[in-house]
Design a protein around this motif. Structure first.
Motif, PDB file in Angstrom:
ATOM      1  N   ASP A   1     176.892 -37.901  41.093  1.00  0.00           N
ATOM      2  CA  ASP A   1     177.408 -39.251  41.246  1.00  0.00           C
ATOM      3  C   ASP A   1     178.432 -39.520  40.143  1.00  0.00           C
ATOM      4  O   ASP A   1     178.685 -38.664  39.282  1.00  0.00           O
ATOM      5  CB  ASP A   1     176.273 -40.287  41.242  1.00  0.00           C
TER       6      ASP A   1
ATOM      7  N   ALA B   1     161.456 -36.269  39.044  1.00  0.00           N
ATOM      8  CA  ALA B   1     161.404 -37.560  39.733  1.00  0.00           C
ATOM      9  C   ALA B   1     160.072 -38.255  39.485  1.00  0.00           C
ATOM     10  O   ALA B   1     158.999 -37.654  39.563  1.00  0.00           O
ATOM     11  CB  ALA B   1     161.615 -37.354  41.242  1.00  0.00           C
ATOM     12  N   GLY B   2     160.141 -39.530  39.135  1.00  0.00           N
ATOM     13  CA  GLY B   2     158.943 -40.330  38.946  1.00  0.00           C
ATOM     14  C   GLY B   2     158.309 -40.224  37.577  1.00  0.00           C
ATOM     15  O   GLY B   2     157.321 -40.911  37.300  1.00  0.00           O
TER      16      GLY B   2
ATOM     17  N   VAL C   1     169.711 -38.358  34.593  1.00  0.00           N
ATOM     18  CA  VAL C   1     168.735 -37.820  35.541  1.00  0.00           C
ATOM     19  C   VAL C   1     167.954 -39.024  36.043  1.00  0.00           C
ATOM     20  O   VAL C   1     167.223 -39.648  35.274  1.00  0.00           O
ATOM     21  CB  VAL C   1     167.811 -36.791  34.872  1.00  0.00           C
ATOM     22  N   ALA C   2     168.134 -39.374  37.309  1.00  0.00           N
ATOM     23  CA  ALA C   2     167.683 -40.678  37.812  1.00  0.00           C
ATOM     24  C   ALA C   2     168.399 -41.739  36.982  1.00  0.00           C
ATOM     25  O   ALA C   2     169.625 -41.755  36.935  1.00  0.00           O
ATOM     26  CB  ALA C   2     166.173 -40.797  37.782  1.00  0.00           C
ATOM     27  N   ASP C   3     167.678 -42.564  36.261  1.00  0.00           N
ATOM     28  CA  ASP C   3     168.339 -43.632  35.521  1.00  0.00           C
ATOM     29  C   ASP C   3     168.279 -43.445  34.012  1.00  0.00           C
ATOM     30  O   ASP C   3     168.550 -44.375  33.264  1.00  0.00           O
ATOM     31  CB  ASP C   3     167.722 -44.984  35.892  1.00  0.00           C
ATOM     32  N   ARG C   4     167.927 -42.230  33.552  1.00  0.00           N
ATOM     33  CA  ARG C   4     167.820 -41.995  32.111  1.00  0.00           C
ATOM     34  C   ARG C   4     168.521 -40.697  31.733  1.00  0.00           C
ATOM     35  O   ARG C   4     168.594 -39.748  32.522  1.00  0.00           O
ATOM     36  CB  ARG C   4     166.340 -41.890  31.703  1.00  0.00           C
TER      37      ARG C   4
ATOM     38  N   GLN D   1     177.115 -39.158  36.479  1.00  0.00           N
ATOM     39  CA  GLN D   1     176.853 -37.774  36.105  1.00  0.00           C
ATOM     40  C   GLN D   1     178.143 -36.994  35.893  1.00  0.00           C
ATOM     41  O   GLN D   1     178.272 -36.237  34.928  1.00  0.00           O
ATOM     42  CB  GLN D   1     175.993 -37.112  37.181  1.00  0.00           C
TER      43      GLN D   1
ATOM     44  N   TYR E   1     163.792 -37.497  28.759  1.00  0.00           N
ATOM     45  CA  TYR E   1     162.633 -36.826  29.347  1.00  0.00           C
ATOM     46  C   TYR E   1     162.046 -35.813  28.368  1.00  0.00           C
ATOM     47  O   TYR E   1     160.825 -35.697  28.238  1.00  0.00           O
ATOM     48  CB  TYR E   1     163.038 -36.121  30.645  1.00  0.00           C
TER      49      TYR E   1
ATOM     50  N   GLU F   1     166.643 -33.144  38.604  1.00  0.00           N
ATOM     51  CA  GLU F   1     166.357 -34.515  39.021  1.00  0.00           C
ATOM     52  C   GLU F   1     165.187 -34.541  40.005  1.00  0.00           C
ATOM     53  O   GLU F   1     164.301 -35.404  39.920  1.00  0.00           O
ATOM     54  CB  GLU F   1     167.608 -35.133  39.643  1.00  0.00           C
TER      55      GLU F   1
END
Length: 256
Positions: free
Chosen positions: A11, A250-251, A28-31, A14, A36, A246
């Protein structure tokens, strides 16, 4: 990371960060990816963190010093003024570490929590080595790359004898099965800084961490306990890795 292979579905956010080459901040997702990594480090009980950055990486300092709130960890920074290799990067953190034992890891790898916890429990120097078959089964790293990774040679007492860089097929055939891969996840004591200062440059002109470890073993008499980990490591090297990482993360809840 800067190279656009035309196939990685990134996106706008990224792609913008990938163009800078600062892998730690790839969303990665929103962070950012490094969130992580550091959240998992905090899960294992570590509370003081030092990020070794280059003088041009102000974006990392700004993000962790100004843009987010920290409740479980404190973050400091050490600057590697010029990129002269992994041992040189580690040396930048000498003042931060002082006389304490510490965990050292790559910021573009996501290691399993088990590795951090086992290293945290050790009384002395240690290294987490990852079973090659587990890496092939669960990592996002292609098999042809894994085949070229450094492996650990372990003595009969479970101590590290040496790290073998880019082993050839004959060398691998001479090692007992299973094979244990080094992904640069270490518990060090203060003597590693002496070792980093004592080694010459490698043929490619860098001060290599593996050379410093070997110096610590051969000259300083350090013993590195090998912690065999039957789990995989995720690696963020190129744009093609982002979607896979990602999906695997996830989650995940982030708590810094």
């Amino acid at each position: 990371m800067r190279a656009d292979d035309g196939t990685a579905p990134l996106d706008h956010r990224q792609a913008s960060v990938a163009e800078t080459g600062v892998k730690a901040l790839i969303p990665v997702a929103d962070r950012p990816f490094l969130d992580y990594v550091l959240s998992t480090v905090a899960d294992a009980g570590y509370r003081r963190i030092c990020l070794v950055i280059g003088p041009e990486q102000q974006a990392i300092r700004d993000y962790y010093a100004q843009e987010i709130s920290l409740s479980r960890v404190s973050i400091e920074f050490a600057v590697q003024e010029e990129a002269h290799g992994t041992a040189d990067a580690l040396s930048a953190a000498a003042d931060f570490a002082g006389r304490d034992p510490f965990l050292m890891l790559n910021s573009d790898n996501f290691y399993p929590l088990e590795a951090y916890r086992l290293l945290h429990e050790q009384a002395g120097p240690a290294v987490a080595l990852f079973e090659r078959d587990a890496m092939l089964a669960g990592s996002n790293i292609p098999a042809d790359r894994i085949a070229k990774f450094a492996v650990g040679e372990i003595d009969a007492t479970g101590q590290l004898r040496r790290i073998i860089e880019k082993p050839d097929a004959q060398t691998l055939a001479g090692l007992p099965s299973p094979l244990w891969i080094s992904m640069n996840c270490w518990r060090f004591g203060p003597s590693i800084f002496w070792a980093c200062r004592s080694i010459p440059r490698s043929p490619r002109g860098e001060f290599e961490l593996t050379a410093a470890v070997q110096y610590a073993i051969d000259v300083l008499g350090e013993r590195f306990q090998v912690l065999p980990i039957r789990a995989s490591v995720l690696d963020l090297t190129s744009r093609g890795d982002i979607a896979q990482i990602e999906a695997q993360l996830a989650g995940m809840e982030i708590r810094l």
